[in-house]
Design an enzyme around this catalytic site. Structure first.
Site, PDB file in Angstrom:
ATOM      1  N   ASP A 148      -6.396  11.450  -2.751  1.00 15.36           N
ATOM      2  CA  ASP A 148      -6.756  12.590  -1.915  1.00 15.36           C
ATOM      3  C   ASP A 148      -7.454  13.623  -2.807  1.00 15.36           C
ATOM      4  OD1 ASP A 148      -6.727  14.396   0.199  1.00 15.36           O
ATOM      5  OD2 ASP A 148      -4.593  14.817   0.086  1.00 15.36           O
ATOM      6  N   ASP A 168       3.424   7.610   4.794  1.00 13.53           N
ATOM      7  CA  ASP A 168       4.418   8.235   5.682  1.00 13.53           C
ATOM      8  C   ASP A 168       4.035   9.637   6.114  1.00 13.53           C
ATOM      9  OD1 ASP A 168       4.860   9.491   3.076  1.00 13.53           O
ATOM     10  OD2 ASP A 168       6.675  10.317   3.978  1.00 13.53           O
ATOM     11  N   ARG A 186       5.959   4.198   7.819  1.00  9.06           N
ATOM     12  CA  ARG A 186       5.520   3.311   6.728  1.00  9.06           C
ATOM     13  C   ARG A 186       5.429   1.860   7.195  1.00  9.06           C
ATOM     14  NH1 ARG A 186       5.843   6.272   1.854  1.00  9.06           N
ATOM     15  NH2 ARG A 186       7.599   7.712   1.696  1.00  9.06           N
ATOM     16  N   LYS A 189       6.468   5.613  -2.884  1.00  7.66           N
ATOM     17  CA  LYS A 189       6.789   4.442  -2.096  1.00  7.66           C
ATOM     18  C   LYS A 189       5.579   3.961  -1.309  1.00  7.66           C
ATOM     19  CE  LYS A 189      11.148   6.682  -1.043  1.00  7.66           C
ATOM     20  NZ  LYS A 189      11.932   7.337   0.020  1.00  7.66           N
ATOM     21  N   GLY A 190       4.557   4.826  -1.244  1.00  6.82           N
ATOM     22  CA  GLY A 190       3.423   4.551  -0.360  1.00  6.82           C
ATOM     23  C   GLY A 190       2.704   3.236  -0.631  1.00  6.82           C
ATOM     24  N   GLU A 244      -2.871   2.186  -6.145  1.00 11.48           N
ATOM     25  CA  GLU A 244      -2.518   3.402  -5.377  1.00 11.48           C
ATOM     26  C   GLU A 244      -2.735   3.173  -3.895  1.00 11.48           C
ATOM     27  OE1 GLU A 244      -1.218   6.255  -5.502  1.00 11.48           O
ATOM     28  OE2 GLU A 244      -1.699   7.410  -7.291  1.00 11.48           O
ATOM     29  N   ASP A 245      -1.966   3.869  -3.066  1.00 15.54           N
ATOM     30  CA  ASP A 245      -2.188   3.797  -1.624  1.00 15.54           C
ATOM     31  C   ASP A 245      -3.392   4.651  -1.224  1.00 15.54           C
ATOM     32  OD1 ASP A 245      -0.862   6.108  -2.384  1.00 15.54           O
ATOM     33  OD2 ASP A 245       0.659   6.035  -0.818  1.00 15.54           O
ATOM     34  N   PHE A 279      -5.220  13.357   7.903  1.00 17.24           N
ATOM     35  CA  PHE A 279      -3.940  12.869   7.399  1.00 17.24           C
ATOM     36  C   PHE A 279      -3.647  11.538   8.056  1.00 17.24           C
ATOM     37  CE2 PHE A 279       0.593  12.450   6.883  1.00 17.24           C
ATOM     38  CZ  PHE A 279       0.764  12.889   5.587  1.00 17.24           C
ATOM     39  N   VAL A 280      -3.348  10.532   7.254  1.00 17.99           N
ATOM     40  CA  VAL A 280      -3.132   9.199   7.814  1.00 17.99           C
ATOM     41  C   VAL A 280      -1.726   8.679   7.514  1.00 17.99           C
ATOM     42  CG1 VAL A 280      -5.557   8.509   7.840  1.00 17.99           C
ATOM     43  CG2 VAL A 280      -4.214   8.137   5.769  1.00 17.99           C
TER      44      VAL A 280
HETATM   45  P1  IMP Z   1      -3.556  13.607  -4.407  1.00 15.35           P
HETATM   46  O1  IMP Z   1      -2.823  13.955  -5.650  1.00 15.35           O
HETATM   47  O2  IMP Z   1      -3.959  14.843  -3.635  1.00 15.35           O
HETATM   48  O3  IMP Z   1      -4.712  12.668  -4.613  1.00 15.35           O
HETATM   49  O4  IMP Z   1      -2.531  12.916  -3.423  1.00 15.35           O
HETATM   50  C1  IMP Z   1      -2.075  11.642  -3.584  1.00 15.35           C
HETATM   51  C2  IMP Z   1      -0.768  11.418  -2.892  1.00 15.35           C
HETATM   52  O5  IMP Z   1      -0.596  12.280  -1.743  1.00 15.35           O
HETATM   53  C3  IMP Z   1      -0.751  10.022  -2.331  1.00 15.35           C
HETATM   54  O6  IMP Z   1      -0.243   9.113  -3.289  1.00 15.35           O
HETATM   55  C4  IMP Z   1       0.132  10.168  -1.113  1.00 15.35           C
HETATM   56  O7  IMP Z   1       1.466  10.018  -1.476  1.00 15.35           O
HETATM   57  C5  IMP Z   1      -0.103  11.584  -0.632  1.00 15.35           C
HETATM   58  N1  IMP Z   1      -1.122  11.643   0.439  1.00 15.35           N
HETATM   59  C6  IMP Z   1      -2.369  12.137   0.355  1.00 15.35           C
HETATM   60  N2  IMP Z   1      -3.021  12.032   1.517  1.00 15.35           N
HETATM   61  C7  IMP Z   1      -2.154  11.466   2.376  1.00 15.35           C
HETATM   62  C8  IMP Z   1      -2.252  11.063   3.768  1.00 15.35           C
HETATM   63  O8  IMP Z   1      -3.274  11.220   4.457  1.00 15.35           O
HETATM   64  N3  IMP Z   1      -1.131  10.483   4.303  1.00 15.35           N
HETATM   65  C9  IMP Z   1       0.006  10.288   3.587  1.00 15.35           C
HETATM   66  N4  IMP Z   1       0.124  10.635   2.296  1.00 15.35           N
HETATM   67  C10 IMP Z   1      -0.940  11.207   1.703  1.00 15.35           C
END
Ligand code: IMP
Length: 312
Positions: A229, A285, A291, A171-172, A225-226, A278-279
């Site tokens: 990470d 969220d 959100r 949903k991000g 993508e939002d 963490f944001v």
């Molecule tokens: P990744 O697979 O580690 O790149 O994580 C991606 C997903 O983790 C994103 O689409 C978010 O849903 C969640 N995520 C990663 N970092 C954050 C953050 O700082 N705040 C909120 N959600 C996050």
């Protein structure tokens, strides 16, 4: 609020101004105002300019130094109390200043007024409950607006003559997708996927909870993508989408937390690179909350631990 002093000229980047009050304020209300500006990511200068109002030969005998200058809206701010005796004098000085410097915008604000001003320029204020736990704004609403516009223009240029499909991951991405697609001046289709997040109990593999509604075979797909990470989610999604034979596949992410990357994933469009924090906000969220904030912010130190302890 003393108005006849020469202050320091300090143009402050909002994020770094938080918690590091290097400026010496004359009054507590000024410091509070500066904190509110910082919170909303609005840059400011404290008493950067003194306007001579009356001179006797070469000598300035009366001058006015507004408390703040807000470069983003090219406006000076003078904070006031509601004390009538002081107000009358200030109003007189302001009238003179406006006569001598007609192009200079100065606003006289009491506390209620300045909250209204912030609201008018789209900076809030959100209700105290909706920002409980929020530490500081990392990317402000105006910064997001500007950057999304730039990304939209770049995408419009790069995809000229084509009809791309913007694919968002729920949903991000809700806020970013809604704003970005309106900045792309091309015919576009949109589609959404939903995936399960990692869950300790049922095992660590990504499950598709909602697949694409339409085929992307032969289409130009832009995955929106939002935040990226570790890159593991994106890596998985790219493999999944590539197998559906799009004509092209590119990635646009609003935020890039590069310092945390475990899997090398190609990013074609990046809104902001952010530090390893963490944001929340603007679609992102923590525990499904925040959100709806118009900006991206960090959580107060220890907030997650506190919430986790309370949930036990
Ligand atoms: P990744 O697979 O580690 O790149 O994580 C991606 C997903 O983790 C994103 O689409 C978010 O849903 C969640 N995520 C990663 N970092 C954050 C953050 O700082 N705040 C909120 N959600 C996050």
């Amino acid at each position: 609020m003393a108005s006849d002093r020469n202050g320091e000229t300090t143009d402050r980047a909002p994020a770094e101004a938080v918690g590091t009050p290097a400026v010496r304020f004359a009054h507590e209300s000024e410091e509070e105002f500066a904190r509110i500006l910082d919170f909303y990511g609005i840059s400011w200068q404290y008493e950067p300019r003194t306007f001579p109002l009356r001179t006797d030969g070469d000598k300035v005998v009366e001058a006015f130094t507004p408390d703040f200058y807000l470069p983003d809206i090219d406006t000076y701010i003078e904070l006031t109390t509601l004390r009538q005796d002081l107000m009358t004098e200030k109003h007189r000085k302001l009238r003179t200043l406006r006569e001598i410097y007609p192009g200079v915008e100065v606003k006289l604000l009491n506390k209620r007024d300045y909250l209204r001003l912030l609201a008018k320029y789209g900076f809030g204020p959100p209700s105290p409950r909706s920002i409980e736990g929020v530490h500081r704004v990392l990317v402000s609403a105006p910064q997001i607006r500007r950057r999304v516009k730039e990304l939209g223009a770049q995408i419009t240029k790069d995809y000229a003559g084509r009809t791309p499909v913007l694919v968002g991951v729920l949903k991000g991405v809700a806020c970013f997708m809604a704003d970005l697609m309106r900045q792309v001046s091309l015919p576009v289709a949109i589609d959404f996927m939903a995936i399960s997040s990692f869950d300790n109990v049922n095992g660590g593999y990504v499950r598709i909870l909602k697949d694409l509604d339409e085929s992307i075979d032969g289409r130009d797909v832009l995955l929106v993508e939002d935040i990226v990470d570790t890159g593991m989610t994106l890596n998985h999604l790219l493999t999944y989408l590539r197998a559906r034979k799009p004509a092209s596949l590119k990635v646009c992410t609003l935020l890039d937390k590069r310092a945390r990357r475990l899997v090398d994933v190609p990013l074609d469009y990046v809104g902001f690179e952010i530090p390893d924090e963490f944001v929340i906000g603007y679609g992102l969220d923590y525990g499904q909350l925040y959100r709806n904030l118009g900006f991206i912010a960090t959580l107060k130190p220890g907030w997650m631990e506190e919430q986790a302890a309370q949930a036990k």
